[in-house]
Design a protein around this motif. Structure first.
Motif, short mmCIF file in Angstrom:
data_model
loop_
_atom_site.label_atom_id
_atom_site.label_comp_id
_atom_site.label_asym_id
_atom_site.label_seq_id
_atom_site.Cartn_x
_atom_site.Cartn_y
_atom_site.Cartn_z
N SER A 109 0.82 -1.21 0.00
CA SER A 109 0.00 0.00 0.00
C SER A 109 0.86 1.26 0.00
CB SER A 109 -0.92 0.00 1.23
OG SER A 109 -0.16 -0.12 2.43
N LYS A 115 -7.50 1.55 -4.11
CA LYS A 115 -8.33 0.36 -3.97
C LYS A 115 -8.70 -0.21 -5.34
CE LYS A 115 -8.84 0.71 0.57
NZ LYS A 115 -8.41 -0.33 1.54
N LEU A 158 -5.74 -3.61 -0.23
CA LEU A 158 -5.94 -3.04 -1.57
C LEU A 158 -7.29 -3.37 -2.19
CD1 LEU A 158 -2.38 -3.90 -2.90
CD2 LEU A 158 -3.25 -1.60 -2.40
N ALA A 160 -11.18 -3.26 -2.74
CA ALA A 160 -12.30 -2.37 -2.46
C ALA A 160 -13.34 -3.08 -1.59
CB ALA A 160 -12.94 -1.90 -3.76
#
Length: 260
Positions: A109, A115, A158, A160
């Motif tokens: 990240s 995302k 990562l 969504a």
């Protein structure tokens, strides 16, 4: 060796892992339209961003590019410089040079990736046993640089809220992967046991993951499709007893393999 599909070509001689049936089956099977979890047309068009972790030659990214709308953005992340360069070459010579971006970097990240609606990964999966002396191939096959725990933590970060992650593993690695997943807030949404031949035991598993919170929210609101309220466990085989591609294999791969 180079491999030509119906709409694109892959060179892979600079990659630790060459084009494999595992990658092709994963790329063709992954539920990129999110139809595993929801049944409305608007839901099926929800994917905007796809991440390919450990992209190697770029085969999963290019299969995803072929399967999705031109507006979908695909990010391929590859730690090995030579493989990343070859992936960029394959993308540049494909019909989708502006749809796929290749990053030569370790996944994390900290790279500000944001995302993703779907994550694809054919990960390193051996955590023990003999390793080849060729370092690039060893790193691609073994969890030297990316353990299951690390991979799943990155996926959790990562992915969504309503996203899905699709992976392929050897059956023998499933227990270790499941133990690592227990340390996350991810859960298994679908599992497909894959046999090379119809009469043999499964040697691979296709897995689809989602956030636990998303599944619970959808279940409470009634959005979760009736057929997906329980884990979908299925089975497929690649070849029949005569050595021909099975109907299942033909169905998911006919848009890619030249001879189907």
């Amino acid at each position: 060796m180079p491999f030509t599909f119906k709409q694109f070509h892959i060179d892979d001689d600079k990659c630790g892992m060459r084009v494999s049936t595992d990658a092709v089956v994963l790329g063709a099977w992954a539920p990129l339209q999110q139809d595993l979890l929801a049944g409305t047309p608007s839901d099926k068009q929800s994917i905007k961003r796809i991440l390919d972790i450990g992209s190697g030659s770029g085969i999963l990214s290019l299969m995803a590019a072929q399967r999705t709308h031109e507006s979908v953005a695909i990010t391929a992340v590859e730690i090995d410089a030579a493989a990343a360069a070859q992936s960029k070459h394959n993308v540049a010579n494909s019909p989708w040079p502006n749809k796929v971006s290749v990053l030569n970097a370790a996944i994390g990240s900290e790279h500000g990736l944001g995302k993703f609606d779907h994550i694809l990964c054919n990960p390193p999966y051996f955590d023990n046993g003999p390793q080849t002396q060729e370092l690039r191939r060893a790193n691609a096959r073994h969890t030297n640089s990316l353990s299951f725990n690390e991979l799943l933590q990155h996926v959790q970060t990562l992915l969504a809220e309503k996203g899905l992650a699709s992976l392929v593993l050897p059956s023998e690695s499933l227990d270790a992967f499941t133990m690592a997943m227990a340390n996350t807030q991810l859960q298994l949404a679908q599992r497909v046991n894959v046999s090379t031949v119809s009469h043999k035991a499964p040697s691979r598993v296709l897995l689809c993951l989602r956030h636990e919170s998303c599944a619970e929210e959808q279940r409470k609101s009634g959005e979760l499709a009736a057929h997906a309220t329980e884990l979908l466990q299925q089975h497929m085989h690649i070849q029949d007893k005569n050595g021909l591609y099975s109907q299942q294999m033909q169905q998911i791969c006919r848009d890619f393999y030249l001879k189907l």
